[in-house]
Design an enzyme around this catalytic site. Structure first.
Site, mmCIF file in Angstrom:
data_model
loop_
_atom_site.group_PDB
_atom_site.id
_atom_site.type_symbol
_atom_site.label_atom_id
_atom_site.label_comp_id
_atom_site.label_asym_id
_atom_site.label_seq_id
_atom_site.Cartn_x
_atom_site.Cartn_y
_atom_site.Cartn_z
ATOM 1 N N LYS A 88 0.835 -1.201 0.000
ATOM 2 C CA LYS A 88 0.000 0.000 0.000
ATOM 3 C C LYS A 88 0.872 1.254 0.000
ATOM 4 C CE LYS A 88 -3.731 -0.520 2.513
ATOM 5 N NZ LYS A 88 -4.402 -0.695 3.817
ATOM 6 N N ARG A 124 -3.146 3.257 8.625
ATOM 7 C CA ARG A 124 -3.514 2.101 7.802
ATOM 8 C C ARG A 124 -2.407 1.064 7.739
ATOM 9 N NH1 ARG A 124 -4.683 4.812 2.124
ATOM 10 N NH2 ARG A 124 -5.857 2.879 1.802
ATOM 11 N N GLY A 166 -8.438 -8.026 4.685
ATOM 12 C CA GLY A 166 -9.269 -8.183 5.873
ATOM 13 C C GLY A 166 -8.526 -8.684 7.101
ATOM 14 N N MET A 170 -5.653 -7.272 8.660
ATOM 15 C CA MET A 170 -5.067 -6.318 9.599
ATOM 16 C C MET A 170 -5.916 -5.064 9.694
ATOM 17 S SD MET A 170 -1.085 -6.934 9.014
ATOM 18 C CE MET A 170 -1.258 -6.424 7.338
ATOM 19 N N ARG A 204 -3.247 -1.057 -6.603
ATOM 20 C CA ARG A 204 -2.317 -2.183 -6.695
ATOM 21 C C ARG A 204 -2.658 -2.964 -7.957
ATOM 22 N NH1 ARG A 204 -5.153 -4.795 -1.677
ATOM 23 N NH2 ARG A 204 -7.172 -4.976 -2.647
ATOM 24 N N HIS A 258 -3.035 -40.901 0.092
ATOM 25 C CA HIS A 258 -3.067 -41.802 -1.062
ATOM 26 C C HIS A 258 -4.167 -41.404 -2.036
ATOM 27 C CE1 HIS A 258 -4.412 -45.444 -3.233
ATOM 28 N NE2 HIS A 258 -3.098 -45.677 -3.315
ATOM 29 N N ARG A 300 4.261 -47.407 -16.099
ATOM 30 C CA ARG A 300 4.345 -48.368 -14.990
ATOM 31 C C ARG A 300 3.742 -49.669 -15.483
ATOM 32 N NH1 ARG A 300 1.895 -43.929 -13.091
ATOM 33 N NH2 ARG A 300 2.978 -42.634 -11.566
ATOM 34 N N ARG A 353 9.044 -48.821 -17.489
ATOM 35 C CA ARG A 353 9.721 -49.206 -16.257
ATOM 36 C C ARG A 353 9.445 -50.674 -15.954
ATOM 37 N NH1 ARG A 353 8.081 -46.573 -10.612
ATOM 38 N NH2 ARG A 353 6.223 -47.830 -10.946
ATOM 39 N N GLU A 393 16.259 -42.890 -7.611
ATOM 40 C CA GLU A 393 15.273 -42.700 -6.550
ATOM 41 C C GLU A 393 15.790 -43.126 -5.191
ATOM 42 O OE1 GLU A 393 11.757 -44.935 -7.566
ATOM 43 O OE2 GLU A 393 12.923 -46.499 -8.535
ATOM 44 N N SER A 408 16.213 -41.036 -14.869
ATOM 45 C CA SER A 408 14.922 -40.417 -14.639
ATOM 46 C C SER A 408 14.722 -40.350 -13.123
ATOM 47 C CB SER A 408 13.818 -41.240 -15.293
ATOM 48 O OG SER A 408 12.564 -40.671 -14.977
ATOM 49 N N GLY A 442 13.051 -40.430 -9.856
ATOM 50 C CA GLY A 442 11.791 -40.845 -9.247
ATOM 51 C C GLY A 442 11.683 -40.085 -7.944
ATOM 52 N N THR A 443 11.168 -38.871 -8.024
ATOM 53 C CA THR A 443 11.277 -37.976 -6.867
ATOM 54 C C THR A 443 10.333 -38.355 -5.726
ATOM 55 O OG1 THR A 443 9.868 -36.486 -8.111
ATOM 56 C CG2 THR A 443 12.217 -35.974 -8.042
ATOM 57 N N ASN A 444 9.336 -39.203 -6.004
ATOM 58 C CA ASN A 444 8.508 -39.653 -4.872
ATOM 59 C C ASN A 444 9.342 -40.504 -3.932
ATOM 60 O OD1 ASN A 444 6.498 -38.491 -6.350
ATOM 61 N ND2 ASN A 444 5.543 -40.411 -6.978
ATOM 62 N N ASP A 445 9.948 -41.547 -4.497
ATOM 63 C CA ASP A 445 10.774 -42.405 -3.658
ATOM 64 C C ASP A 445 12.016 -41.664 -3.175
ATOM 65 O OD1 ASP A 445 9.932 -45.084 -2.997
ATOM 66 O OD2 ASP A 445 9.675 -45.362 -5.155
ATOM 67 N N CYS A 469 10.244 -38.234 -13.361
ATOM 68 C CA CYS A 469 8.937 -38.847 -13.584
ATOM 69 C C CYS A 469 8.128 -38.964 -12.304
ATOM 70 C CB CYS A 469 9.078 -40.204 -14.258
ATOM 71 S SG CYS A 469 9.974 -41.393 -13.247
ATOM 72 N N TYR A 519 13.780 -33.156 -19.612
ATOM 73 C CA TYR A 519 12.318 -33.215 -19.673
ATOM 74 C C TYR A 519 11.721 -33.441 -18.298
ATOM 75 C CZ TYR A 519 12.650 -38.297 -19.286
ATOM 76 O OH TYR A 519 12.909 -39.563 -18.829
HETATM 77 P P1 ADP Z 1 -7.801 -2.108 3.677
HETATM 78 O O1 ADP Z 1 -6.396 -2.543 3.493
HETATM 79 O O2 ADP Z 1 -8.613 -3.023 4.525
HETATM 80 O O3 ADP Z 1 -8.457 -1.728 2.396
HETATM 81 P P2 ADP Z 1 -7.358 0.670 4.107
HETATM 82 O O4 ADP Z 1 -6.180 1.099 4.897
HETATM 83 O O5 ADP Z 1 -7.201 0.751 2.647
HETATM 84 O O6 ADP Z 1 -7.734 -0.786 4.580
HETATM 85 O O7 ADP Z 1 -8.560 1.558 4.618
HETATM 86 C C1 ADP Z 1 -9.880 1.134 4.818
HETATM 87 C C2 ADP Z 1 -10.832 2.072 4.103
HETATM 88 O O8 ADP Z 1 -10.656 3.418 4.553
HETATM 89 C C3 ADP Z 1 -10.610 2.104 2.605
HETATM 90 O O9 ADP Z 1 -11.836 2.162 1.963
HETATM 91 C C4 ADP Z 1 -9.828 3.366 2.394
HETATM 92 O O10 ADP Z 1 -10.019 3.877 1.116
HETATM 93 C C5 ADP Z 1 -10.390 4.276 3.471
HETATM 94 N N1 ADP Z 1 -9.404 5.271 3.877
HETATM 95 C C6 ADP Z 1 -8.164 5.012 4.315
HETATM 96 N N2 ADP Z 1 -7.494 6.147 4.547
HETATM 97 C C7 ADP Z 1 -8.329 7.150 4.252
HETATM 98 C C8 ADP Z 1 -8.212 8.562 4.280
HETATM 99 N N3 ADP Z 1 -7.086 9.151 4.654
HETATM 100 N N4 ADP Z 1 -9.264 9.296 3.915
HETATM 101 C C9 ADP Z 1 -10.415 8.689 3.547
HETATM 102 N N5 ADP Z 1 -10.591 7.361 3.479
HETATM 103 C C10 ADP Z 1 -9.569 6.591 3.838
HETATM 104 MG MG MG Z 2 9.656 -45.337 -7.184
HETATM 105 MG MG MG Z 3 -7.712 -0.622 1.102
#
Ligand code: ADP
Ligand code: MG
Ligand code: MG
Length: 902
Positions: free
Chosen positions: A22, A91, A100, A102, A335, A451, A580, A635, A767, A786, A788-791, A854, A874
């Site tokens: 980020k 953030r 979701g 952190m 991103r 298995h 085999r 084989r 192997e 060849s 035989g990476t399992n064995d 193989c 191969y």
């Molecule tokens: P996540 O990684 O869970 O998306 P973010 O750090 O991106 O968490 O932030 C959670 C939400 O808050 C996102 O929708 C982001 O766009 C919004 N947000 C983060 N910083 C700001 C900011 N400075 N002003 C307005 N909205 C923000």
């Molecule tokens: Mg074998």
């Molecule tokens: Mg975000």
């Protein structure tokens, strides 16, 4: 440059290690001149220090002050200013996105005083109190660790009391009252008032975000995604911009192409008068970007420009978070976006057509795992279904059939043309027949490398393992899930891509991409239901064709029968790397094997072997015909002979019962004696492979003769057979010499009898560690190696795969001894080192030595890259995985070239 704090103007997208994804991308957008609020990033170094010592580094506070002052000066506002307060968000953001997992806290800097300043400055009292209640809520939950439900309940109660359903309908007075309640909650749970000092809020939020790296769920997620635990998260401090400033404000997410399907065009969701997480939280229905275009054409035009600029810059699908504050666009995140498998292929080729990336780059952007997702038959998306249980997705695909509970029933019903799903507590080699007969396999126990899972993947058979809720009663031929009883013959459906088990039938369709691979491009295009599918199929074709052009590794297939070989060939296999031969001793031929074992003298044994000869010759002839013109590595028999005999317990019971009835069963008695005699404590380390061939007279001779005669027959028919003889489990060059001498003699004899020259290559499987470590000597005699990476994995680690995987691999991955099962992905450091040694020493002795692999690893993407690097000629994998291996071998070559160019 400071160690712990980087201004957005200092970083760029290549600093993800230090700034997190980020932060690095916020810096990159700042560089591009996009409207990013002028913030700063606290580096992952600070997080690592925090993890080491349990406290933030002392210098951090000072560096934060400097950065904060710079921010204040740029914006002409001050943090904590009672009249016109600057607010910030704090953030999280690690190198790899962990959606979701952190924490983020918005609106930091508000308190009982600044909230009035914010109201005056914005001219919107409701907005100010809405922001403050958000801060109390997020801060209370995230930083102070108070149960979020308490706040959510209070919010719901406030809405109910005023007879409204949406929080937008709460007025300033209601929100103000809510803030009071939230602060009470905080006081009640922490024994302290809600922190009023903005800087204290900031510092606490920073520590909370750093600490969120190590929450239980974050650790769990990392383990699953194989993200190292020691990377740490960065923390981004960003001036707040407000999407909740009335109807001309709002917040949204946008994609420069559709990440679900790969369609070109802008996609996204927008929510007016909202902040941050409201969009993803799904609390209100969102608008589309087209709606935004109507509501605010100017802001929308800015957004489109920014999106185009980002896509041009990153040369890939970007996903974006933005906020519009009273008509002004702010960029808050971007991103390179995650995407589904079909989207990955389509977008990669679209970008080639738009001349934004090269074909090489496009190839690097799709993975074998994505390709395999496109190959499996699918449950029709919109079909009704009743979920019964969930297990592990072991081998993808969608299978519907009658539940059966043993191999015999599976084969019996399949022979009548019925689709069956074999349901077992776990499978063992005896279930093979049933697994082959079934369209899918479901087990109640075992992991992804049990298995059942391994065999099913090898056959491309849909498989769900470890569905623990499934309680099987094999005697009653039924299973039970939560009081629900499924009897033999009842229809079940299993999804090997999700691990789901359904009751009853769910409609299935072959995937368009597998149709392409089976029937060719034209046929697949003709049958495609729509343009999207046609684009997808063409994209796969182009990238796979390119992979074939650039790859150095050949791709062979592990195919035991002519049918398998033909299928593999259609899928692009350039040879058979492993045939085999054990299946040639099963079924009706078992009795002949029993005769071999029980033979009282050489003549009796020879006559039993002679009876097997024409059968095996026919098998080989068919195989060589299917593989005409291509190398076909056969084989010699590998498993211990008693695997072909009846089960010891079963036989003992049979004999005992007979005796009880006063009957004499001489055949069974002799068989029982033989089984007892041949019993081994560690059969995998016992009389098998080359040892078997050297100890049981005539056995390998039979196989070699059958191969030679098949070659002669194929030549006579005008064919071009390329049979190669592979000796398993060799540990000493002398073993190979003995087999080779015998092979030479048979070739000479068969050749002389038919008046032809026979000189089939004889090579070995590597192997055993000793084979790798004496590769220089073995290469004096071997035409090829060849792996035989399992064995080789079993013998290098001293793991018995069948025993250890279910027993303790889960614990071994939990405690970090293993990140991935070495049976799934080659253990490059250990087993891989033996491979390197054998390649180097083998080639030193014999530069023309052909070398392949193989084992299961031949079809595993990561392992294929390793084998490319190790200089193999191969990889050989199950027919089903051939296209994946072609793609990955191409990617390995392209990656290699990029590294060389650097
Ligand atoms: P996540 O990684 O869970 O998306 P973010 O750090 O991106 O968490 O932030 C959670 C939400 O808050 C996102 O929708 C982001 O766009 C919004 N947000 C983060 N910083 C700001 C900011 N400075 N002003 C307005 N909205 C923000
Ligand atoms: Mg074998
Ligand atoms: Mg975000």
């Amino acid at each position: 440059m400071a160690t712990y704090v980087w201004d957005f103007t200092q970083g760029d997208k290549d600093h993800k290690d230090l700034l997190g994804g980020k932060g690095a991308n916020l810096a990159e957008m700042t560089r591009l001149g996009l409207p990013v609020p002028p913030g700063f990033t606290i580096t992952t170094e600070a997080c690592r220090a925090y993890m080491r010592t349990g406290a933030v580094p002392r210098e951090l506070a000072v560096e934060v002050t400097t950065a904060l002052r710079l921010m204040e000066d740029r914006l002409g506002r001050r943090f904590g200013d009672p009249d016109d307060p600057l607010l910030v968000s704090v953030r999280s953001g690690a190198k790899f996105s962990m959606p979701g997992m952190m924490e983020t806290v918005l609106d930091v800097g508000l308190n009982d005083v600044t909230v009035h300043g914010l109201a005056r400055f914005s001219g919107d009292e409701r907005f100010a109190w809405d922001s403050y209640r958000r801060l109390c809520q997020m801060f209370g939950r995230t930083v102070l660790g108070i149960d979020g439900a308490l706040f959510a309940d209070a919010l719901d109660a406030a809405k109910a009391a005023r007879g409204v359903t949406s929080d937008v309908d709460l007025d300033a007075a209601a929100l103000r009252e809510l803030v009071g309640q939230f602060q009470e909650i905080v006081r009640a749970h922490t024994g302290r008032p809600f922190p009023q000092d903005p800087r204290e809020q900031l510092d606490l939020a920073i520590v909370a975000v750093l600490g969120s790296w190590n929450t239980e769920r974050a650790r769990l997620y990392r383990r699953k995604e194989r993200i190292p635990d020691d990377l740490g998260t960065a923390v981004n401090v960003v001036p707040m911009v407000f999407g909740n400033l009335g109807p001309t404000s709002g917040t949204g997410v946008a994609f420069t192409r559709d990440p679900a399907t790969g369609k070109t065009g802008n996609y996204g969701d927008y929510l007016a008068n909202a902040q941050g997480e409201d969009v993803v939280a799904g609390i209100r229905n969102t608008l589309s970007l087209d709606d935004l275009a109507e509501r605010d054409p100017a802001a929308y035009a800015d957004l489109r420009r920014a999106m185009r600029q980002l896509e041009t810059h990153y040369r890939d699908l970007c996903d974006i978070e933005f906020t519009i504050e009273r008509g002004k666009l702010w960029m808050l995140q971007t991103r390179v976006g995650k995407r589904t498998a079909p989207a990955a292929f389509r977008i990669a080729t679209q970008l080639v057509d738009e001349h934004l990336i090269t074909l090489d780059e496009a190839l690097a952007r799709v993975t074998g795992a994505q390709l395999s997702q496109l190959l499996f038959p699918q449950f029709a998306v919109d079909a009704d279904r009743t979920l019964l249980a969930r297990g592990m997705a072991a081998s993808p695909g969608a299978a519907v059939g009658a539940a059966v509970f043993d191999s015999a029933a599976a084969q019996e019903r399949a022979a009548r043309g019925e689709d069956v799903v074999l349901v077992r507590r776990e499978t063992n080699p005896d279930d093979l027949g049933g697994m082959i007969a079934a369209v899918g396999v479901l087990t109640a126990r075992g992991g992804k490398t049990s298995h059942a899972a391994v065999v099913a993947r090898g056959m491309g058979r849909t498989c769900v393992v470890g569905a623990e809720a499934v309680d099987i009663d094999a005697v009653a031929r039924s299973f039970r899930v939560d009081g629900h009883v499924v009897r033999e013959g009842d229809t079940v459906a299993i999804d090997g891509s999700t691990g789901e088990v359904f009751l009853g039938s769910v409609p299935v369709e072959p995937s368009p991409v597998s149709r392409y691979l089976d029937e060719g491009l034209d046929s697949a295009l003709a049958q495609a239901p729509d343009d999207d599918t046609r684009e997808l199929v063409s994209a796969v074709d182009r990238l796979l064709t390119h992979a074939d052009q650039v790859r150095r590794l050949h791709v062979h297939a592990n195919a035991d029968t002519a049918d398998d070989a033909a299928r593999a060939r259609r899928l692009g296999a350039q040879g058979v790397g492993l045939c085999r031969t054990e299946h040639q001793f099963l079924g009706e031929r078992r009795v002949l094997v029993e005769r071999v074992v029980l033979a009282a003298d050489d003549d009796a044994r020879q006559s039993a072997l002679d009876a097997l000869l024409p059968l095996q010759r026919a098998d080989f002839t068919a195989l060589l015909e299917a593989m005409d013109g291509l190398p076909t590595t056969i084989r010699l028999l590998d498993p211990p002979l008693h695997e072909f005999l009846p089960d010891l317990t079963e036989l003992s019971v049979r004999v005992a019962l007979a005796h009880e009835r006063g009957q004499d069963v001489p055949d069974d008695e002799r068989l029982l004696a033989a089984v007892q005699r041949m019993h081994e404590a560690n059969p995998m380390l016992g009389l098998r492979g080359v040892r078997l061939g050297l100890v049981v007279p005539g056995l390998f001779a039979l196989q070699i003769r059958a191969i030679c005669e098949a070659v002669v027959e194929r030549r006579a028919a005008g064919g071009d057979p390329h049979a190669e003889i592979m000796v398993p489990l060799v540990g000493s060059v002398q073993e190979l010499r003995l087999v080779k001498d015998e092979a030479r003699a048979i070739m000479a004899e068969v050749g002389a009898a038919r008046g032809v020259e026979l000189d089939l290559p004889v090579g070995v499987m590597i192997e055993l560690p000793r084979a790798a470590l004496t590769a220089d000597r073995i290469a004096e005699e071997a035409a090829f190696f060849s792996f035989g990476t399992n064995d080789l994995t079993q013998t290098t680690w001293g793991f018995s795969r069948d025993d250890v995987e279910g027993a303790f691999f889960a614990q071994y991955t939990d405690n970090g001894v293993l990140t991935v099962s070495p049976f799934e992905t080659i253990d490059a450091r250990g087993v891989g080192r033996l491979v390197d040694i054998a390649v180097a020493e083998g080639r030193a002795t014999n530069p023309s030595l052909s070398i392949g692999v193989c084992g299961e690893h031949g079809g595993d993407p990561e392992s294929i890259r390793f084998f490319h690097g190790a200089g193999l000629d191969y990889v050989s994998c199950s027919p089903f995985r051939v296209p994946v291996a072609r793609l990955e071998a191409g990617r390995a070559a392209v990656e290699d070239a990029t590294v060389d160019a650097r």
